[in-house]
Design a protein around this motif. Structure first.
Motif, PDB file in Angstrom:
ATOM      1  N   GLU A  80      38.921  41.595  24.651  1.00  0.00           N
ATOM      2  CA  GLU A  80      39.740  41.700  23.444  1.00  0.00           C
ATOM      3  C   GLU A  80      41.156  42.149  23.778  1.00  0.00           C
ATOM      4  O   GLU A  80      42.139  41.639  23.208  1.00  0.00           O
ATOM      5  CB  GLU A  80      39.098  42.684  22.467  1.00  0.00           C
ATOM      6  CG  GLU A  80      37.829  42.171  21.812  1.00  0.00           C
ATOM      7  CD  GLU A  80      37.178  43.221  20.923  1.00  0.00           C
ATOM      8  OE1 GLU A  80      37.716  44.355  20.872  1.00  0.00           O
ATOM      9  OE2 GLU A  80      36.160  42.914  20.295  1.00  0.00           O
ATOM     10  N   LEU A  81      41.283  43.102  24.710  1.00  0.00           N
ATOM     11  CA  LEU A  81      42.612  43.552  25.119  1.00  0.00           C
ATOM     12  C   LEU A  81      43.393  42.418  25.782  1.00  0.00           C
ATOM     13  O   LEU A  81      44.591  42.230  25.519  1.00  0.00           O
ATOM     14  CB  LEU A  81      42.492  44.731  26.084  1.00  0.00           C
ATOM     15  CG  LEU A  81      42.062  46.079  25.499  1.00  0.00           C
ATOM     16  CD1 LEU A  81      41.913  47.111  26.603  1.00  0.00           C
ATOM     17  CD2 LEU A  81      43.066  46.561  24.460  1.00  0.00           C
ATOM     18  N   LEU A  82      42.730  41.665  26.649  1.00  0.00           N
ATOM     19  CA  LEU A  82      43.403  40.564  27.337  1.00  0.00           C
ATOM     20  C   LEU A  82      43.881  39.517  26.342  1.00  0.00           C
ATOM     21  O   LEU A  82      45.018  39.034  26.418  1.00  0.00           O
ATOM     22  CB  LEU A  82      42.462  39.936  28.362  1.00  0.00           C
ATOM     23  CG  LEU A  82      42.080  40.815  29.562  1.00  0.00           C
ATOM     24  CD1 LEU A  82      41.057  40.111  30.440  1.00  0.00           C
ATOM     25  CD2 LEU A  82      43.312  41.182  30.381  1.00  0.00           C
ATOM     26  N   VAL A  83      43.018  39.169  25.391  1.00  0.00           N
ATOM     27  CA  VAL A  83      43.410  38.187  24.374  1.00  0.00           C
ATOM     28  C   VAL A  83      44.558  38.737  23.533  1.00  0.00           C
ATOM     29  O   VAL A  83      45.510  38.019  23.198  1.00  0.00           O
ATOM     30  CB  VAL A  83      42.199  37.817  23.497  1.00  0.00           C
ATOM     31  CG1 VAL A  83      42.642  36.970  22.296  1.00  0.00           C
ATOM     32  CG2 VAL A  83      41.163  37.060  24.312  1.00  0.00           C
ATOM     33  N   GLY A  84      44.487  40.029  23.203  1.00  0.00           N
ATOM     34  CA  GLY A  84      45.558  40.633  22.431  1.00  0.00           C
ATOM     35  C   GLY A  84      46.887  40.584  23.151  1.00  0.00           C
ATOM     36  O   GLY A  84      47.940  40.387  22.519  1.00  0.00           O
ATOM     37  N   LEU A  85      46.876  40.750  24.475  1.00  0.00           N
ATOM     38  CA  LEU A  85      48.100  40.684  25.277  1.00  0.00           C
ATOM     39  C   LEU A  85      48.501  39.244  25.586  1.00  0.00           C
ATOM     40  O   LEU A  85      49.490  39.021  26.285  1.00  0.00           O
ATOM     41  CB  LEU A  85      47.913  41.456  26.579  1.00  0.00           C
ATOM     42  CG  LEU A  85      47.910  42.978  26.453  1.00  0.00           C
ATOM     43  CD1 LEU A  85      47.412  43.616  27.750  1.00  0.00           C
ATOM     44  CD2 LEU A  85      49.312  43.477  26.127  1.00  0.00           C
ATOM     45  N   HIS A  86      47.736  38.290  25.094  1.00  0.00           N
ATOM     46  CA  HIS A  86      47.974  36.862  25.334  1.00  0.00           C
ATOM     47  C   HIS A  86      47.830  36.527  26.818  1.00  0.00           C
ATOM     48  O   HIS A  86      48.606  35.740  27.370  1.00  0.00           O
ATOM     49  CB  HIS A  86      49.351  36.441  24.815  1.00  0.00           C
ATOM     50  CG  HIS A  86      49.417  34.990  24.419  1.00  0.00           C
ATOM     51  ND1 HIS A  86      48.430  34.377  23.690  1.00  0.00           N
ATOM     52  CD2 HIS A  86      50.342  34.023  24.659  1.00  0.00           C
ATOM     53  CE1 HIS A  86      48.752  33.105  23.489  1.00  0.00           C
ATOM     54  NE2 HIS A  86      49.899  32.871  24.071  1.00  0.00           N
ATOM     55  N   VAL A  87      46.833  37.149  27.456  1.00  0.00           N
ATOM     56  CA  VAL A  87      46.442  36.750  28.806  1.00  0.00           C
ATOM     57  C   VAL A  87      45.562  35.520  28.660  1.00  0.00           C
ATOM     58  O   VAL A  87      44.455  35.600  28.117  1.00  0.00           O
ATOM     59  CB  VAL A  87      45.681  37.882  29.530  1.00  0.00           C
ATOM     60  CG1 VAL A  87      45.168  37.393  30.884  1.00  0.00           C
ATOM     61  CG2 VAL A  87      46.582  39.088  29.721  1.00  0.00           C
ATOM     62  N   THR A  88      46.029  34.393  29.129  1.00  0.00           N
ATOM     63  CA  THR A  88      45.306  33.135  28.936  1.00  0.00           C
ATOM     64  C   THR A  88      44.545  32.695  30.170  1.00  0.00           C
ATOM     65  O   THR A  88      43.647  31.858  30.075  1.00  0.00           O
ATOM     66  CB  THR A  88      46.287  32.015  28.541  1.00  0.00           C
ATOM     67  OG1 THR A  88      47.281  31.873  29.570  1.00  0.00           O
ATOM     68  CG2 THR A  88      46.962  32.340  27.219  1.00  0.00           C
ATOM     69  N   GLU A  89      44.897  33.237  31.353  1.00  0.00           N
ATOM     70  CA  GLU A  89      44.235  32.854  32.592  1.00  0.00           C
ATOM     71  C   GLU A  89      43.992  34.091  33.445  1.00  0.00           C
ATOM     72  O   GLU A  89      44.876  34.946  33.559  1.00  0.00           O
ATOM     73  CB  GLU A  89      45.080  31.864  33.395  1.00  0.00           C
ATOM     74  CG  GLU A  89      45.391  30.564  32.692  1.00  0.00           C
ATOM     75  CD  GLU A  89      46.302  29.683  33.525  1.00  0.00           C
ATOM     76  OE1 GLU A  89      46.127  29.656  34.759  1.00  0.00           O
ATOM     77  OE2 GLU A  89      47.197  29.044  32.954  1.00  0.00           O
ATOM     78  N   VAL A  90      42.806  34.169  34.050  1.00  0.00           N
ATOM     79  CA  VAL A  90      42.513  35.244  34.991  1.00  0.00           C
ATOM     80  C   VAL A  90      41.836  34.663  36.224  1.00  0.00           C
ATOM     81  O   VAL A  90      41.208  33.600  36.168  1.00  0.00           O
ATOM     82  CB  VAL A  90      41.604  36.339  34.372  1.00  0.00           C
ATOM     83  CG1 VAL A  90      42.241  36.949  33.146  1.00  0.00           C
ATOM     84  CG2 VAL A  90      40.216  35.805  34.065  1.00  0.00           C
ATOM     85  N   THR A  91      41.960  35.383  37.332  1.00  0.00           N
ATOM     86  CA  THR A  91      41.259  35.037  38.564  1.00  0.00           C
ATOM     87  C   THR A  91      40.353  36.197  38.944  1.00  0.00           C
ATOM     88  O   THR A  91      40.772  37.357  38.923  1.00  0.00           O
ATOM     89  CB  THR A  91      42.243  34.760  39.709  1.00  0.00           C
ATOM     90  OG1 THR A  91      43.094  33.670  39.339  1.00  0.00           O
ATOM     91  CG2 THR A  91      41.507  34.398  40.991  1.00  0.00           C
ATOM     92  N   LEU A  92      39.110  35.882  39.271  1.00  0.00           N
ATOM     93  CA  LEU A  92      38.145  36.885  39.679  1.00  0.00           C
ATOM     94  C   LEU A  92      37.751  36.648  41.134  1.00  0.00           C
ATOM     95  O   LEU A  92      37.694  35.504  41.583  1.00  0.00           O
ATOM     96  CB  LEU A  92      36.883  36.845  38.810  1.00  0.00           C
ATOM     97  CG  LEU A  92      37.041  37.069  37.306  1.00  0.00           C
ATOM     98  CD1 LEU A  92      37.207  35.743  36.585  1.00  0.00           C
ATOM     99  CD2 LEU A  92      35.835  37.811  36.752  1.00  0.00           C
ATOM    100  N   GLY A  93      37.460  37.708  41.836  1.00  0.00           N
ATOM    101  CA  GLY A  93      36.988  37.600  43.208  1.00  0.00           C
ATOM    102  C   GLY A  93      35.477  37.605  43.251  1.00  0.00           C
ATOM    103  O   GLY A  93      34.849  38.653  43.103  1.00  0.00           O
ATOM    104  N   LEU A  94      34.876  36.427  43.421  1.00  0.00           N
ATOM    105  CA  LEU A  94      33.427  36.337  43.626  1.00  0.00           C
ATOM    106  C   LEU A  94      33.084  36.756  45.047  1.00  0.00           C
ATOM    107  O   LEU A  94      32.165  37.520  45.282  1.00  0.00           O
ATOM    108  CB  LEU A  94      32.951  34.906  43.370  1.00  0.00           C
ATOM    109  CG  LEU A  94      31.550  34.563  43.879  1.00  0.00           C
ATOM    110  CD1 LEU A  94      30.494  35.308  43.081  1.00  0.00           C
ATOM    111  CD2 LEU A  94      31.304  33.058  43.839  1.00  0.00           C
ATOM    112  N   GLU A  95      33.831  36.190  45.982  1.00  0.00           N
ATOM    113  CA  GLU A  95      33.657  36.345  47.431  1.00  0.00           C
ATOM    114  C   GLU A  95      32.388  35.667  47.904  1.00  0.00           C
ATOM    115  O   GLU A  95      32.444  34.763  48.712  1.00  0.00           O
ATOM    116  CB  GLU A  95      33.707  37.803  47.881  1.00  0.00           C
ATOM    117  CG  GLU A  95      34.813  38.667  47.290  1.00  0.00           C
ATOM    118  CD  GLU A  95      36.164  38.012  47.113  1.00  0.00           C
ATOM    119  OE1 GLU A  95      36.460  36.979  47.721  1.00  0.00           O
ATOM    120  OE2 GLU A  95      36.966  38.534  46.324  1.00  0.00           O
TER     121      GLU A  95
END
Length: 600
Positions: free
Chosen positions: A267-282
Motif C-alpha cells: 500500500e505504501l509503494l502504491v501510494g508513493l506511485h512505485v510502479t516497478e520493483v526488483t527483488l533478489g531471489l538468488e
C-alpha cells in the motif's frame, strides 16, 4: 583548482545511470568552501586537454585493469594527481597500483574533501599529506600504506545533494536515498563499502525528488539497497508529497527485499506511485539460499510476488547460479521458478547471473584460497566480468554450459513475448469492456463500418481507437512497418473470451519464434498471430476475422496451453546436452549476444 572526474568503463559496458558519486564529491567541496571547478569527462583526450590539477577515477573490479592502463596514460601525458575511489579499491585496498597517487577507501566525500584541502593549502599531494587523511591507501617509499578508516557521514543529510550539472545526461535518472545494508549476503560487498545502513531524511528525499520533477523528469529510479527498510520514513515521504499535491506526479522504481513485503508495504509503494520493483531471489533452492546467506527461502519470494501482483506493482527478479556447492538440479529449480512466475503473470523481467567472486565478498576469499587469483599485480581483472574464464567456483557450470544456456534462452524468450506490443482487433462495441492487464497490450483497434474513420475513443496506458475498414488496414500496415515482426495481433470478436490469462497464454505460445499462430484449446477465438503474417493473408480475410467469421480462420493453428508452457523446457532438457567445443568461448559468445540486447 581544476578537477576532472573520469569513470573507467569497458568498451561493452552499458552505462544507464550517471555516476552520482562524482556529483556528491563536487557538491561536498562547494558546500564546505573549496573553490574548485569540477567536470565529468568520458574521453581521456578531453581530460588531458583540460590540464586538470586532480583527476578522480572510479571503476568496478572487472574494469580495474583498464583503470590502471588509463592512469598510466594520464601520468605519462599530464601533471595531474590521480586519485582512485569506488567499490573496488574500498573492498581491496591492497590492490592499489603505483600508477595511482592514492586510493580513497570507503565513503568518499569527507576523505576527498580532506585531500583537496591539503593540496590547496600545501601545493603538494604526496605521502606527507596522505598520512594526515583517514581513509587513504598510498605508497610511501615503495611500501603500501593505509591510514585508519574514516567514520561514515552520520547523519547522512550532512552530504549535500549531488551536483547533477556536471554529470552527463543519463539514459535513466536516479536518486540515492540511503547507503549500506542491514544484511550480509555472501555474494555482496555493500556492507564492506558503506558500513551500517544510513538514510537521508524523508524531507531531504522529497526535496531532491521535487527538484527533479521541476526539471521535467517523470520516472525516477531509487538506487538503494534498502529503500523500504524504514517504513516510518516512507510514510513521512508520502505525507510530504501529498501535502504538496505531488503524489502520482512521478513514477518510482526501486529494489525490495522479499521478506519485507506485506500488504501494508505494498500500500505504501502504491501510494508513493512505485510502479516497478526488483527483488533478489538468488536461488529457488533452499539449501543454496542458506549458503548464500540470503536470510529467507524461495517461498518468501513467491508470496511477495503474489502480494505485489495483487496491488498492480510490476516485478522483476535477479538470480544467481554457480554457488560453489550448488547442484545442477538446484539451478534448474531456479529457472523453473522464474518460468512459473512469468507464466503466472507476476514477473515482467528476470536476470540470471553467474556468480562472480567479487572483492569484499566471502566468495573472493574462497577464490583466493583455491589459488584462482594468485598475485594481485598479475591478476586479469576482466575475468570478473566473465567468471567462466578461470574463476568458476562451481564444477557443474562448465560441464552443463549448453543446458544452462538453453534454459536461459527459454526464460528470455518468454519475457520477450510479454514485452511485444499486442494489438487487440475487435468489432465495434458500445459496451466495450476488456478486462485485460494494460501491461499485456499496446492498443485496441475496433472495426467500424464508416470508411475513412479514425476516432480516438480513449488515450492512456492502452489506446482505444475506432477505425473504418480502409483506415484499419492502413494502420496495421504502419504498425508492421514501424515494429517489424514484433507486434502480435489478437483477434477477439467475443471480448468476453479475451481475459488476461487467455491473452497471456496466447502470447507465450509464440515465445520461441517457431509458432506464429496460436489459439486457445477449446475455442477458435480469440487467437494470436504475428502481425506480418496476418497482413499476408489478405485484406478481406483480416476484416472477416475481426468480425468473427469462423469460415475465414487460417488452418494449422497451434494450441496454446498454459500448463504445457509451464513445463517447458525442463521435460526436453532433463538430460545433459553435449558440447565438444571450448566452453569459455561458447559462453563468451552467448554473453556477447546478451549485451546486444533483445533485438541485437
Amino acid at each position: 583548482m581544476r578537477i576532472v572526474f573520469h569513470l573507467v568503463a569497458g568498451p561493452h559496458d552499458l552505462i544507464e545511470y550517471a555516476s552520482l558519486g562524482f556529483g556528491y564529491l563536487a557538491s561536498f567541496l562547494h558546500e564546505f568552501g573549496v573553490a574548485a571547478k569540477c567536470s565529468v569527462e568520458d574521453d581521456p583526450q578531453t581530460v588531458l586537454a583540460i590540464d586538470p590539477d586532480l583527476i578522480g577515477l572510479q571503476c568496478t573490479s572487472q574494469n580495474y585493469g583498464l583503470a590502471i592502463e588509463r592512469a598510466k596514460y594520464f601520468r605519462e601525458r599530464g601533471r595531474a594527481k590521480l586519485i582512485l575511489g569506488g567499490a573496488h579499491i574500498s573492498c581491496l585496498p591492497e590492490s592499489l597500483h603505483p600508477a595511482f597517487d592514492c586510493g580513497v577507501v570507503g565513503e568518499g566525500e569527507d576523505t576527498f574533501y580532506h585531500l583537496v584541502r591539503l593540496f590547496d593549502e600545501t601545493g603538494e599531494l604526496g605521502p606527507e599529506q596522505f598520512a594526515q587523511a583517514p581513509g587513504v591507501v598510498y605508497f610511501d617509499q615503495g611500501r603500501l600504506t593505509q591510514t585508519e578508516l574514516r567514520a561514515p557521514l552520520d547523519p547522512l543529510d550532512t552530504a549535500p545533494p549531488p551536483d547533477r550539472s556536471i554529470l552527463p545526461e543519463p539514459r535513466f535518472i536516479h536518486v540515492s536515498t540511503s547507503r549500506g545494508c542491514l544484511f550480509d549476503c555472501a555474494f555482496c560487498s555493500s556492507s564492506v563499502m558503506w558500513g551500517h545502513l544510513r538514510a537521508f531524511s524523508a524531507e531531504r528525499v522529497a526535496a531532491e525528488l521535487m527538484a527533479l520533477m521541476r526539471e521535467g523528469y517523470d520516472r525516477i529510479h531509487v538506487h538503494d539497497d534498502l529503500f523500504v527498510a524504514d517504513r516510518e520514513r516512507l510514510v513521512r515521504l508520502l505525507d510530504i508529497l501529498q501535502d504538496r499535491d505531488l503524489l502520482g506526479a512521478v513514477e518510482l522504481s526501486c529494489t525490495v527485499r522479499a521478506d519485507l513485503v506485506d500488504e501494508y508495504l505494498a500500500e505504501l509503494l502504491v501510494g508513493l506511485h512505485v510502479t516497478e520493483v526488483t527483488l533478489g531471489l538468488e536461488s529457488a533452492d533452499c539449501a543454496t539460499q542458506e549458503r548464500l546467506n540470503k536470510g529467507f527461502n524461495p517461498e518468501t519470494v513467491r508470496r511477495a510476488l503474489a502480494v505485489l501482483d495483487r496491488f498492480g506493482v510490476e516485478c522483476s527478479v535477479s538470480a544467481i547460479i554457480g554457488e560453489p556447492d550448488e547442484p545442477v538440479e538446484a539451478m534448474r529449480r531456479t529457472y523453473s521458478f522464474l518460468v512459473e512466475q512469468v507464466v503466472a503473470g507476476r514477473l515482467n523481467g528476470a536476470e540470471v547471473n553467474v556468480l562472480a567472486p567479487f572483492p569484499g565478498t566471502r566468495y573472493w576469499n574462497l577464490a583466493v584460497e583455491r589459488g584462482l587469483v594468485g598475485e594481485l599485480s598479475a591478476f586479469d581483472w576482466s575475468r570478473l566480468g566473465a567468471p567462466w574464464r578461470g574463476l568458476l567456483l562451481n564444477p557443474h557450470l562448465a560441464r552443463e554450459a549448453a543446458r544452462l544456456v538453453a534454459w536461459d534462452r527459454h526464460l528470455r524468450a518468454l519475457l520477450a513475448a510479454l514485452h511485444r506490443p499486442l494489438i487487440v482487433l475487435a468489432p465495434d462495441r458500445d459496451d466495450f469492456d476488456l478486462e485485460v492487464a494494460p501491461s499485456l497490450m499496446r492498443a485496441v483497434f475496433m472495426l467500424a463500418d464508416e470508411p475513412g474513420l479514425t476516432e480516438n475513443m480513449e488515450e492512456g496506458e492502452v489506446d482505444l481507437v475506432r477505425f473504418g475498414p480502409d483506415e484499419m488496414l492502413r494502420q496495421l500496415k504502419q504498425v508492421v512497418s514501424d515494429f517489424g515482426e514484433a507486434p502480435l495481433l489478437l483477434f477477439a470478436p467475443d471480448l468476453a473470451q479475451a481475459a488476461a490469462a487467455a491473452v497471456r497464454a496466447l502470447k507465450l505460445a509464440l515465445a520461441d519464434g517457431s509458432t506464429r499462430l496460436a489459439r486457445l484449446r477449446f475455442d477458435a477465438f480469440p487467437f494470436v498471430a504475428v502481425a506480418a503474417d496476418a497482413l499476408a493473408w489478405g485484406e478481406e480475410k483480416i476484416l472477416a476475422l475481426i468480425a468473427g467469421d469462423e469460415a475465414a480462420l487460417p488452418p494449422s493453428m497451434s494450441v496454446a496451453e498454459p500448463i504445457r508452457i509451464r513445463e517447458l523446457p525442463y521435460a526436453d532438457l532433463a538430460q545433459p546436452i553435449a558440447y565438444e567445443g571450448d566452453v569459455a568461448e561458447f559462453l563468451d559468445r552467448y554473453a556477447a549476444t546478451l549485451k546486444k540486447g533483445p533485438h541485437g
